[in-house]
Design a protein around this motif. Structure first.
Motif: not given
Length: 101
Positions: A30-57
């Protein structure tokens, strides 16, 4: 009583076969996709909040691309950038901001 009410907490089931199943793998993708879409982003943070299963970020993005856009427009931009990945999620929390001068 309505179905499902009064039966205790609702738990989200994790499915390990998903492409975003590993917390670090999903977060990286997700971070890679967002970096490509928002190249001018000064900060991108992605956290899996589903306990590691990838259901919610939870996603935090600070970018100049959001300047002069309403919050709903900023979130629409993020949703559009992740349109394919969202198909495999149960939920997504988005926090956007503009860099301070």
């Amino acid at each position: 009583m309505a179905a499902g009410l009064g039966r205790g907490p609702l738990f989200l089931r994790c499915r390990s076969w998903r492409s975003l199943s590993s917390g670090s793998e999903g977060e990286s993708r997700l971070t890679r996709v967002l970096r490509e879409r928002f190249p001018r982003a000064s900060s991108i943070k992605v956290v899996d909040i589903s306990g590691g299963c990838g259901a919610m970020y939870e996603i935090h993005i600070e970018s100049e691309e959001f300047r002069e856009k309403r919050t709903v427009q900023q979130h629409q931009m993020v949703n559009q950038a992740l349109s394919e990945e969202i198909k495999h999620m149960h939920g997504l929390r988005i926090f956007t901001s503009i860099p301070k001068p």
